[in-house]
Every structure is written in structure tokens, then in C-alpha cells.
Design a protein around this motif. Sequence first.
Motif, PDB file in Angstrom:
ATOM      1  N   GLU A  62      -6.729  29.878 -35.098  1.00  0.00           N
ATOM      2  CA  GLU A  62      -7.199  31.172 -34.634  1.00  0.00           C
ATOM      3  C   GLU A  62      -6.224  32.306 -34.941  1.00  0.00           C
ATOM      4  O   GLU A  62      -6.520  33.461 -34.658  1.00  0.00           O
ATOM      5  N   MET A  63      -5.080  31.970 -35.528  1.00  0.00           N
ATOM      6  CA  MET A  63      -4.108  33.011 -35.845  1.00  0.00           C
ATOM      7  C   MET A  63      -4.055  33.291 -37.352  1.00  0.00           C
ATOM      8  O   MET A  63      -4.217  34.430 -37.764  1.00  0.00           O
ATOM      9  N   CYS A  64      -3.891  32.245 -38.154  1.00  0.00           N
ATOM     10  CA  CYS A  64      -3.762  32.470 -39.593  1.00  0.00           C
ATOM     11  C   CYS A  64      -5.000  32.048 -40.373  1.00  0.00           C
ATOM     12  O   CYS A  64      -5.139  32.409 -41.534  1.00  0.00           O
ATOM     13  N   GLY A  65      -5.896  31.288 -39.762  1.00  0.00           N
ATOM     14  CA  GLY A  65      -7.128  30.879 -40.420  1.00  0.00           C
ATOM     15  C   GLY A  65      -7.035  29.586 -41.196  1.00  0.00           C
ATOM     16  O   GLY A  65      -8.017  29.145 -41.784  1.00  0.00           O
ATOM     17  N   ALA A  66      -5.869  28.956 -41.220  1.00  0.00           N
ATOM     18  CA  ALA A  66      -5.705  27.709 -41.958  1.00  0.00           C
ATOM     19  C   ALA A  66      -6.456  26.577 -41.271  1.00  0.00           C
ATOM     20  O   ALA A  66      -6.579  26.542 -40.051  1.00  0.00           O
ATOM     21  N   GLU A  67      -6.970  25.638 -42.064  1.00  0.00           N
ATOM     22  CA  GLU A  67      -7.657  24.470 -41.526  1.00  0.00           C
ATOM     23  C   GLU A  67      -6.599  23.486 -41.021  1.00  0.00           C
ATOM     24  O   GLU A  67      -5.617  23.222 -41.700  1.00  0.00           O
ATOM     25  N   THR A  68      -6.814  22.948 -39.820  1.00  0.00           N
ATOM     26  CA  THR A  68      -5.871  22.000 -39.257  1.00  0.00           C
ATOM     27  C   THR A  68      -6.630  20.889 -38.542  1.00  0.00           C
ATOM     28  O   THR A  68      -7.637  21.142 -37.877  1.00  0.00           O
ATOM     29  N   ALA A  69      -6.139  19.664 -38.698  1.00  0.00           N
ATOM     30  CA  ALA A  69      -6.784  18.519 -38.073  1.00  0.00           C
ATOM     31  C   ALA A  69      -6.357  18.367 -36.621  1.00  0.00           C
ATOM     32  O   ALA A  69      -7.098  17.835 -35.799  1.00  0.00           O
ATOM     33  N   SER A  70      -5.169  18.835 -36.297  1.00  0.00           N
ATOM     34  CA  SER A  70      -4.679  18.683 -34.924  1.00  0.00           C
ATOM     35  C   SER A  70      -4.167  20.035 -34.411  1.00  0.00           C
ATOM     36  O   SER A  70      -2.970  20.316 -34.455  1.00  0.00           O
ATOM     37  N   PRO A  71      -5.077  20.869 -33.918  1.00  0.00           N
ATOM     38  CA  PRO A  71      -4.634  22.178 -33.408  1.00  0.00           C
ATOM     39  C   PRO A  71      -3.884  22.041 -32.095  1.00  0.00           C
ATOM     40  O   PRO A  71      -4.106  21.113 -31.328  1.00  0.00           O
ATOM     41  N   LYS A  72      -2.992  22.969 -31.867  1.00  0.00           N
ATOM     42  CA  LYS A  72      -2.237  23.010 -30.613  1.00  0.00           C
ATOM     43  C   LYS A  72      -2.699  24.246 -29.840  1.00  0.00           C
ATOM     44  O   LYS A  72      -2.937  25.294 -30.423  1.00  0.00           O
ATOM     45  N   THR A  73      -2.817  24.094 -28.534  1.00  0.00           N
ATOM     46  CA  THR A  73      -3.185  25.221 -27.696  1.00  0.00           C
ATOM     47  C   THR A  73      -1.909  25.880 -27.213  1.00  0.00           C
ATOM     48  O   THR A  73      -1.085  25.247 -26.547  1.00  0.00           O
ATOM     49  N   VAL A  74      -1.727  27.151 -27.583  1.00  0.00           N
ATOM     50  CA  VAL A  74      -0.536  27.892 -27.201  1.00  0.00           C
ATOM     51  C   VAL A  74      -0.944  29.221 -26.584  1.00  0.00           C
ATOM     52  O   VAL A  74      -2.030  29.731 -26.831  1.00  0.00           O
ATOM     53  N   LYS A  75      -0.043  29.760 -25.775  1.00  0.00           N
ATOM     54  CA  LYS A  75      -0.274  31.062 -25.164  1.00  0.00           C
ATOM     55  C   LYS A  75       0.619  32.060 -25.879  1.00  0.00           C
ATOM     56  O   LYS A  75       1.833  31.934 -25.887  1.00  0.00           O
ATOM     57  N   ILE A  76      -0.041  33.079 -26.502  1.00  0.00           N
ATOM     58  CA  ILE A  76       0.678  34.102 -27.250  1.00  0.00           C
ATOM     59  C   ILE A  76       0.272  35.453 -26.689  1.00  0.00           C
ATOM     60  O   ILE A  76      -0.904  35.796 -26.712  1.00  0.00           O
ATOM     61  N   GLU A  77       1.231  36.216 -26.173  1.00  0.00           N
ATOM     62  CA  GLU A  77       0.973  37.538 -25.602  1.00  0.00           C
ATOM     63  C   GLU A  77      -0.148  37.496 -24.560  1.00  0.00           C
ATOM     64  O   GLU A  77      -0.980  38.377 -24.501  1.00  0.00           O
ATOM     65  N   GLY A  78      -0.204  36.428 -23.787  1.00  0.00           N
ATOM     66  CA  GLY A  78      -1.181  36.318 -22.717  1.00  0.00           C
ATOM     67  C   GLY A  78      -2.508  35.730 -23.140  1.00  0.00           C
ATOM     68  O   GLY A  78      -3.361  35.465 -22.307  1.00  0.00           O
ATOM     69  N   ALA A  79      -2.715  35.518 -24.430  1.00  0.00           N
ATOM     70  CA  ALA A  79      -3.973  34.940 -24.916  1.00  0.00           C
ATOM     71  C   ALA A  79      -3.763  33.476 -25.259  1.00  0.00           C
ATOM     72  O   ALA A  79      -2.758  33.103 -25.854  1.00  0.00           O
ATOM     73  N   GLU A  80      -4.721  32.643 -24.896  1.00  0.00           N
ATOM     74  CA  GLU A  80      -4.651  31.224 -25.183  1.00  0.00           C
ATOM     75  C   GLU A  80      -5.384  30.961 -26.496  1.00  0.00           C
ATOM     76  O   GLU A  80      -6.577  31.241 -26.615  1.00  0.00           O
ATOM     77  N   LEU A  81      -4.674  30.451 -27.501  1.00  0.00           N
ATOM     78  CA  LEU A  81      -5.238  30.250 -28.837  1.00  0.00           C
ATOM     79  C   LEU A  81      -5.041  28.820 -29.290  1.00  0.00           C
ATOM     80  O   LEU A  81      -4.079  28.157 -28.904  1.00  0.00           O
ATOM     81  N   GLN A  82      -5.953  28.352 -30.157  1.00  0.00           N
ATOM     82  CA  GLN A  82      -5.780  27.066 -30.813  1.00  0.00           C
ATOM     83  C   GLN A  82      -5.249  27.356 -32.204  1.00  0.00           C
ATOM     84  O   GLN A  82      -5.940  27.997 -33.010  1.00  0.00           O
ATOM     85  N   VAL A  83      -4.029  26.902 -32.465  1.00  0.00           N
ATOM     86  CA  VAL A  83      -3.353  27.268 -33.706  1.00  0.00           C
ATOM     87  C   VAL A  83      -2.825  26.036 -34.428  1.00  0.00           C
ATOM     88  O   VAL A  83      -2.740  24.958 -33.867  1.00  0.00           O
ATOM     89  N   CYS A  84      -2.448  26.232 -35.693  1.00  0.00           N
ATOM     90  CA  CYS A  84      -1.842  25.160 -36.484  1.00  0.00           C
ATOM     91  C   CYS A  84      -0.381  24.983 -36.067  1.00  0.00           C
ATOM     92  O   CYS A  84       0.159  25.772 -35.299  1.00  0.00           O
ATOM     93  N   ALA A  85       0.254  23.964 -36.589  1.00  0.00           N
ATOM     94  CA  ALA A  85       1.631  23.656 -36.223  1.00  0.00           C
ATOM     95  C   ALA A  85       2.578  24.796 -36.615  1.00  0.00           C
ATOM     96  O   ALA A  85       3.539  25.086 -35.899  1.00  0.00           O
ATOM     97  N   ASP A  86       2.320  25.460 -37.750  1.00  0.00           N
ATOM     98  CA  ASP A  86       3.178  26.559 -38.192  1.00  0.00           C
ATOM     99  C   ASP A  86       3.118  27.750 -37.236  1.00  0.00           C
ATOM    100  O   ASP A  86       4.121  28.374 -36.930  1.00  0.00           O
ATOM    101  N   CYS A  87       1.932  28.068 -36.742  1.00  0.00           N
ATOM    102  CA  CYS A  87       1.762  29.218 -35.854  1.00  0.00           C
ATOM    103  C   CYS A  87       2.130  28.900 -34.409  1.00  0.00           C
ATOM    104  O   CYS A  87       2.309  29.816 -33.603  1.00  0.00           O
ATOM    105  N   ALA A  88       2.246  27.618 -34.082  1.00  0.00           N
ATOM    106  CA  ALA A  88       2.554  27.217 -32.705  1.00  0.00           C
ATOM    107  C   ALA A  88       3.915  27.721 -32.265  1.00  0.00           C
ATOM    108  O   ALA A  88       4.147  27.947 -31.073  1.00  0.00           O
ATOM    109  N   GLU A  89       4.826  27.964 -33.205  1.00  0.00           N
ATOM    110  CA  GLU A  89       6.174  28.417 -32.852  1.00  0.00           C
ATOM    111  C   GLU A  89       6.190  29.853 -32.310  1.00  0.00           C
ATOM    112  O   GLU A  89       7.154  30.282 -31.704  1.00  0.00           O
ATOM    113  N   PHE A  90       5.096  30.598 -32.490  1.00  0.00           N
ATOM    114  CA  PHE A  90       5.036  31.978 -32.026  1.00  0.00           C
ATOM    115  C   PHE A  90       4.649  32.093 -30.555  1.00  0.00           C
ATOM    116  O   PHE A  90       4.632  33.187 -30.012  1.00  0.00           O
TER     117      PHE A  90
END
Length: 173
Positions: free
Chosen positions: A5-33
Motif C-alpha cells: 500500500e506504500m510503494c505498489g510492489a507485489e509481495t507474498a508476505s505483507p507486514k502490517t505497520v503503522k505509519i504516521e497514524g495509518a495502518e498499512l499493509q506493506v512489503c518488507a522494504d517499506c516496513a522499516e518506515f
Amino acid sequence: MVQCEMCGAETASPKTVKIEGAELQVCADCAEFGTEVTTQDAGSTSTKYSTSSTGKSGSSSGGSTSSGRSGGRRRDLYDEMEELAEDYDTRIRKAREGADLTQEELANEINEKVSLIRKIEHGDILPSDDVQSKLEGYLGIVLTAAAEASDEDWDSGGADSGLTLGDMVERKD
């Protein structure tokens, strides 16, 4: 495969992270943000975050947790909302005058303050949903605007057209 939901890349195992108060499903690369969100099992009575998709999947009957992802864009809260007409103030004033009522009489009839009716008719404030429904019901008017541009107007040929936002803008060099 799920789309990040952040960069648009296809990922088989998304991680749910909270970024700036929003809960997003992101790839491993974007999870660090953001900060990884941990939720309890769907079978428990409460979860730490009520907006997580794991809480909803327990009551779902079938494999998919979202019905809108199969063939189109995701449904949005704003798709369900009706927009207030630009001339709402004129519509209210004309309907009130047509019913031969003063602002004071209208305010008494719908159990609202005269100052509120005055501000709404001058276009200083927007009526709340409750006041809007009272005005529409009592005066017999409609204060919502018909959608001038539907979602189809913005598609410009659908998902298969191959156009991107970059194709539509002009660059200044």
C-alpha cells in the motif's frame, strides 16, 4: 500476491505497520518506515486495533476478506456520501420564503436556533447532517448535489488503457 500500500510492489508476505497514524499493509522494504502492528487472534474478544483485517476475517464466509478487490478499485467511505449542493443556502432561503416563514418561525418548527438558520442561509456555515435532514423534511427540498463527474469519467478507458498519471501531465523543463 498482495500489493504494497506504500510503494505498489507485489509481495507474498505483507507486514502490517503503522505509519504516521495509518495502518498499512506493506512489503518488507517499506516496513522499516513504520512500527509493526501486532494484533491478537481473531477469536479473542478484543484487538489492540479495531481496524485490522484479522478482526474482520473471522466473520467472513469465504476465502476473500475484501469483496471489492477482485475486479475494480477499492470501495471508499466517500463513495457512500452525498455532497451538499453549492447553492444550499439559496435553496433553503427560497423554500422558507416560498412557505411564507420567517427565519424565527422556521427555527421554531425544526427546533433549532435562529442564529443557526441565519448563518446557514448566508452560507457562513454548512448544516450538520441532522439539521440538513430536518430542513429537507420540513421544507420539502433536496440539499444534495447530483454527482457531476462519476468514477467512470475519471477512468479514461479503464485499467487496460495503459495510461498513467505521467501520461496526463505536462512537464516544465
